[in-house]
Design an enzyme around this catalytic site. Structure first.
Site, PDB file in Angstrom:
ATOM      1  N   ASP A   1     -49.647 -81.928 -60.480  1.00  0.00           N
ATOM      2  CA  ASP A   1     -48.718 -80.592 -60.184  1.00  0.00           C
ATOM      3  C   ASP A   1     -48.974 -79.778 -61.585  1.00  0.00           C
ATOM      4  O   ASP A   1     -48.164 -80.143 -62.839  1.00  0.00           O
ATOM      5  CB  ASP A   1     -47.222 -80.867 -60.317  1.00  0.00           C
ATOM      6  CG  ASP A   1     -46.056 -79.844 -59.965  1.00  0.00           C
ATOM      7  OD1 ASP A   1     -46.342 -78.839 -60.466  1.00  0.00           O
ATOM      8  OD2 ASP A   1     -45.189 -80.300 -59.049  1.00  0.00           O
ATOM      9  N   HIS A   2     -49.658 -78.798 -61.427  1.00  0.00           N
ATOM     10  CA  HIS A   2     -50.360 -78.043 -62.590  1.00  0.00           C
ATOM     11  C   HIS A   2     -49.168 -77.445 -63.532  1.00  0.00           C
ATOM     12  O   HIS A   2     -49.153 -77.303 -64.633  1.00  0.00           O
ATOM     13  CB  HIS A   2     -51.231 -77.091 -62.269  1.00  0.00           C
ATOM     14  CG  HIS A   2     -50.905 -75.803 -61.786  1.00  0.00           C
ATOM     15  ND1 HIS A   2     -50.485 -75.813 -60.437  1.00  0.00           N
ATOM     16  CD2 HIS A   2     -50.501 -74.674 -62.366  1.00  0.00           C
ATOM     17  CE1 HIS A   2     -49.910 -74.444 -60.025  1.00  0.00           C
ATOM     18  NE2 HIS A   2     -49.911 -73.912 -61.367  1.00  0.00           N
TER      19      HIS A   2
ATOM     20  N   HIS B   1     -43.545 -77.899 -57.652  1.00  0.00           N
ATOM     21  CA  HIS B   1     -43.198 -77.195 -58.977  1.00  0.00           C
ATOM     22  C   HIS B   1     -41.622 -77.074 -59.400  1.00  0.00           C
ATOM     23  O   HIS B   1     -41.606 -77.442 -60.286  1.00  0.00           O
ATOM     24  CB  HIS B   1     -43.893 -75.867 -58.958  1.00  0.00           C
ATOM     25  CG  HIS B   1     -45.382 -75.794 -58.535  1.00  0.00           C
ATOM     26  ND1 HIS B   1     -46.473 -76.826 -58.697  1.00  0.00           N
ATOM     27  CD2 HIS B   1     -46.343 -74.780 -58.167  1.00  0.00           C
ATOM     28  CE1 HIS B   1     -47.547 -76.437 -58.380  1.00  0.00           C
ATOM     29  NE2 HIS B   1     -47.417 -75.507 -57.628  1.00  0.00           N
TER      30      HIS B   1
END
Ligand code: BG6
Length: 498
Positions: free
Chosen positions: A187-188, A250
């Protein structure tokens, strides 16, 4: 810059499935370049990029060089580029072709014996999700995934399933081949500096943590707004929508960091366990509840920075009658002792009037008794955690206006600075790749967090699917549908645009 703090031997070969894809060129290669630049890659290291097209490693390296020049955070310096270039190999094969995995095995064995990387392998799946299971099966069938005396790590990009059922199926498949501890679900957002800073701000500042509850916080707002539309990703986005694209992953991850209890220590599992409890405590939604607490939107035509842009339905590979949401706003509650009664408002949208990712903590106001003045209302204390494009912290408090007799003004203390690297900041992927090498999974989602967030998201997605909305309902370049403003105004609140 990330500092090298690891004493471990990080030697490894990183295999990228989807080596010619967008993610590899835009994010992974620039991140690897910057890791070389910061001297964080191990001496014994190589990257094997896999793609379907026939091409030589030389040609592939030239393509990477071009992408780096466009995307890298640091300027391309011939010395560092040569170093990276010599680490990159291209291997052609189609994931559906079993012989390809044999080719990969031979290639890895040859590189491992030459470079002495000890058999440690990272398999990075930067491919469309429909290939995840296929590739993992291929790795298993060809015994590429478990070498004795070495570690293997599997990196999975989002989306992790498209609902709870498909996510479970995918996870079961992965678990047939990899242990949970070897699976790194990206999950950047967790790799972004300010997201990591949430815990520091909370747990290293008495003034914040002692007020961090329903007793002192009026509401929390999490907004991830983007000016850009879906661009060339219409085909993907049409089946995803803002709920799957931004909220299930996110926003839920950010929410859990903002609301979690202090972990007993900073170990990966301690932190993940506290985050999970928050997701599990999100108040259950009924359709009736959603009617008043969820807003969905889809952008129509409009202007971004004065330039006319098309509506979502006119984007490439989007049907003219699409009902996919490009905007979501939700009001939710976390039903635990710390947060019961304090609403969390979350919002995300494409083609919004501005690009900004921020968390606003609005503290409760003091009674307006002493400094009450006709027509004047004291501003509340606000703590704003700015994720991007401004990165840093903003704090608002009241003070005397020295230029008048009795007036109060709100002072705005802003430690944030503008980070021109808009979007998926390259630092996020640098940090994430470095952590994968070090075997630190703290910034990756554990399966039970994903499971809990699908349980939450599925209900909202199902509700949205059953209802008819009059889309498009917001103009590109605006701040979303008017109902999103109503969501707060009916509670006597407003979205803060700081
Ligand atoms: C991705 C979404 O996960 O995050 C994109 O698929 C979105 O639609 C992107 O644009 C936003 O990330 P960032 O880092 O640009 O804010």
């Amino acid at each position: 810059m990330i500092k090298n703090q690891s004493k471990k031997d990080l030697s490894a070969i990183m295999v990228i499935f989807g080596g010619t894809g967008d993610l590899t060129h835009r994010k992974l290669m620039p991140a690897l370049y910057n890791l070389v630049y910061d001297k964080l890659l191990p001496e014994r290291f190589a990257v094997v990029s896999i793609g379907r097209k026939e091409k030589t490693s030389e040609l592939y390296r030239e393509e990477v060089f071009k992408s780096l020049n466009e995307r890298s955070r640091n300027k391309i310096n011939p010395e560092y580029w040569n170093k990276l270039k010599n680490l990159i190999y291209y291997l052609q094969f189609d994931f559906t072709d079993q012989q390809g995995y044999e080719k990969l095995r031979i290639c890895l064995e040859e590189l491992e014996s030459r470079l002495k990387t000890g058999g440690n392998r990272i398999f990075y799946l930067a491919v469309a999700p429909e290939y995840f299971e296929l590739v993992v099966q291929g790795l298993h069938d060809h015994k590429l995934s478990a070498l004795s005396g070495a570690w293997t790590r599997l990196v999975i990009e989002k989306p992790f399933g498209r609902d709870l059922i498909t996510a479970r199926k995918l996870n079961n498949k992965l678990n047939e081949v990899f242990d949970e501890s070897s699976i790194y679900r990206i999950d950047h957002y967790l790799g972004k500096e300010m997201i990591q800073n949430i815990m520091v701000l909370r747990f290293c500042n008495t003034v914040f943590e002692s007020l961090w509850s329903n007793k002192f916080i009026d509401n929390v707002q999490i907004s991830l707004n983007e000016k850009h539309g879906v661009g060339t990703r219409g085909g993907y986005y049409e089946h995803s929508g803002a709920m799957r694209d931004m909220v299930q992953n996110h926003i839920i991850q950010i929410l859990s960091l903002v609301a979690m209890e202090p972990p007993v220590n900073l170990k990966t599992e301690s932190i993940r366990t506290e985050k999970l409890k928050v997701i599990q405590a999100i108040e259950d939604f009924t359709p009736e509840h959603l009617k008043n607490n969820a807003v969905f939107g889809q952008y129509g035509r409009g202007k971004i920075d004065g330039v006319p842009v098309v509506s979502y339905r006119e984007e490439d590979r989007v049907p003219a009658d699409s009902t996919t949401e490009t905007f979501v706003a939700l009001k939710l509650h976390i039903n635990n002792f710390r947060w019961a009664g304090t609403p969390f408002y979350i919002r995300t949208g494409k083609r919004m009037g501005k690009t900004s990712a921020e968390i606003v903590i609005q503290f409760k106001s003091l009674p307006d008794i002493l400094y009450f003045k006709e027509g004047y209302k004291q501003e509340p204390n606000l703590l704003v955690i700015r994720i991007q494009p401004n990165v840093g912290v903003f704090f608002q408090f009241n003070t005397k206006d020295f230029s008048t007799h009795n007036d109060i003004i709100s002072a705005k203390m802003d430690t944030s600075y503008f980070n021109p690297a808009l979007g998926n900041t390259p630092e996020a992927y640098e940090r994430l790749i470095y952590d994968i090498l070090r075997g630190d999974a703290t910034l990756f989602s554990r399966w039970d967090e994903i499971e809990a967030s699908w349980l939450f998201a599925d209900k909202i997605i199902a509700y949205r699917g059953e209802k008819k909305f009059d889309f498009p309902n917001y103009e590109a370049g605006s701040m979303g549908p008017y109902r999103s403003f109503e969501l707060l105004s009916k509670d006597g609140r407003r979205w803060w645009e700081i």
